[in-house]
Design a protein around this motif. Structure first.
Motif, PDB file in Angstrom:
ATOM      1  N   PHE A  37      -6.469  -8.770   0.842  1.00  0.00           N
ATOM      2  CA  PHE A  37      -7.190  -7.528   1.081  1.00  0.00           C
ATOM      3  C   PHE A  37      -7.920  -7.580   2.422  1.00  0.00           C
ATOM      4  CE2 PHE A  37     -11.015  -4.862   0.565  1.00  0.00           C
ATOM      5  CZ  PHE A  37     -10.391  -3.640   0.360  1.00  0.00           C
ATOM      6  N   ARG A  38      -8.626  -8.686   2.689  1.00  0.00           N
ATOM      7  CA  ARG A  38      -9.331  -8.820   3.970  1.00  0.00           C
ATOM      8  C   ARG A  38      -8.359  -8.826   5.139  1.00  0.00           C
ATOM      9  NH1 ARG A  38     -13.091 -13.817   2.920  1.00  0.00           N
ATOM     10  NH2 ARG A  38     -11.536 -14.120   1.326  1.00  0.00           N
ATOM     11  N   GLY A  39      -7.198  -9.452   4.960  1.00  0.00           N
ATOM     12  CA  GLY A  39      -6.190  -9.461   6.025  1.00  0.00           C
ATOM     13  C   GLY A  39      -5.678  -8.065   6.330  1.00  0.00           C
ATOM     14  N   GLU A  40      -5.457  -7.281   5.296  1.00  0.00           N
ATOM     15  CA  GLU A  40      -4.987  -5.910   5.492  1.00  0.00           C
ATOM     16  C   GLU A  40      -6.047  -5.057   6.180  1.00  0.00           C
ATOM     17  OE1 GLU A  40      -1.987  -4.562   4.948  1.00  0.00           O
ATOM     18  OE2 GLU A  40      -1.238  -6.515   4.324  1.00  0.00           O
ATOM     19  N   ILE A  41      -7.305  -5.226   5.799  1.00  0.00           N
ATOM     20  CA  ILE A  41      -8.389  -4.486   6.441  1.00  0.00           C
ATOM     21  C   ILE A  41      -8.480  -4.854   7.915  1.00  0.00           C
ATOM     22  CG2 ILE A  41     -10.904  -4.173   6.507  1.00  0.00           C
ATOM     23  CD1 ILE A  41      -9.594  -2.726   4.205  1.00  0.00           C
ATOM     24  N   GLN A  43      -6.074  -6.020   9.809  1.00  0.00           N
ATOM     25  CA  GLN A  43      -4.902  -5.485  10.482  1.00  0.00           C
ATOM     26  C   GLN A  43      -5.068  -3.989  10.756  1.00  0.00           C
ATOM     27  OE1 GLN A  43      -1.305  -5.959   8.259  1.00  0.00           O
ATOM     28  NE2 GLN A  43       0.002  -5.179   9.881  1.00  0.00           N
ATOM     29  N   MET A  44      -5.630  -3.251   9.812  1.00  0.00           N
ATOM     30  CA  MET A  44      -5.850  -1.819  10.011  1.00  0.00           C
ATOM     31  C   MET A  44      -6.848  -1.575  11.139  1.00  0.00           C
ATOM     32  SD  MET A  44      -5.894  -0.422   6.086  1.00  0.00           S
ATOM     33  CE  MET A  44      -6.604   1.123   6.561  1.00  0.00           C
ATOM     34  N   SER A  48      -6.082   0.364  14.689  1.00  0.00           N
ATOM     35  CA  SER A  48      -6.833   1.540  15.110  1.00  0.00           C
ATOM     36  C   SER A  48      -7.422   1.351  16.504  1.00  0.00           C
ATOM     37  CB  SER A  48      -7.922   1.890  14.095  1.00  0.00           C
ATOM     38  OG  SER A  48      -8.915   0.897  14.090  1.00  0.00           O
ATOM     39  N   THR A  49      -7.859   0.126  16.833  1.00  0.00           N
ATOM     40  CA  THR A  49      -8.377  -0.108  18.182  1.00  0.00           C
ATOM     41  C   THR A  49      -7.244  -0.178  19.191  1.00  0.00           C
ATOM     42  OG1 THR A  49      -8.415  -2.489  17.814  1.00  0.00           O
ATOM     43  CG2 THR A  49     -10.453  -1.289  17.394  1.00  0.00           C
ATOM     44  N   LYS A  50      -6.089  -0.642  18.779  1.00  0.00           N
ATOM     45  CA  LYS A  50      -4.927  -0.704  19.659  1.00  0.00           C
ATOM     46  C   LYS A  50      -4.461   0.704  20.020  1.00  0.00           C
ATOM     47  CE  LYS A  50      -0.122  -2.228  19.565  1.00  0.00           C
ATOM     48  NZ  LYS A  50       0.887  -2.848  18.718  1.00  0.00           N
ATOM     49  N   ASP A  51      -4.555   1.619  19.076  1.00  0.00           N
ATOM     50  CA  ASP A  51      -4.143   3.000  19.308  1.00  0.00           C
ATOM     51  C   ASP A  51      -5.205   3.803  20.036  1.00  0.00           C
ATOM     52  OD1 ASP A  51      -1.817   2.407  17.984  1.00  0.00           O
ATOM     53  OD2 ASP A  51      -2.476   3.244  16.072  1.00  0.00           O
TER      54      ASP A  51
END
Length: 85
Positions: A37-41, A43-44, A48-51
């Motif tokens: 769960f922490r890994g997915e958060i 990654q999200m 979002s910062t990459k975009d």
């Protein structure tokens, strides 16, 4: 906040329900789930910062559908404001 006796009572009930043999496997499974769960958060957040922190799709679609602000009327020309001699 629960006191020490309430926590011990809850732990005793959990021990009776699941048994001592299943508790390590249950804790391991819970830990792995939390790690995923922490890994997915993370990654999200990176995506979002990459975009460039683009707004959500619902906000951008509603903004595109709404008309822009009305343009103000043109200022009167200087000829109209000057009194004629």
């Amino acid at each position: 906040m629960p006191g020490i006796w309430q926590i011990l009572l809850i732990l005793a009930i959990v021990l009776l329900i699941f048994g001592a043999a299943r508790l390590p496997a249950l804790a391991k499974s819970l830990g792995q789930s939390a790690r995923v769960f922490r890994g997915e958060i993370k990654q999200m957040k990176e995506e979002s910062t990459k975009d460039g922190a683009a707004p959500s799709t619902t906000a951008s679609s509603t903004a595109a559908e709404q008309p822009g602000p009305a343009t103000p009327p043109a200022a009167p020309s200087s000829d109209a404001t000057d009194p004629k001699p």
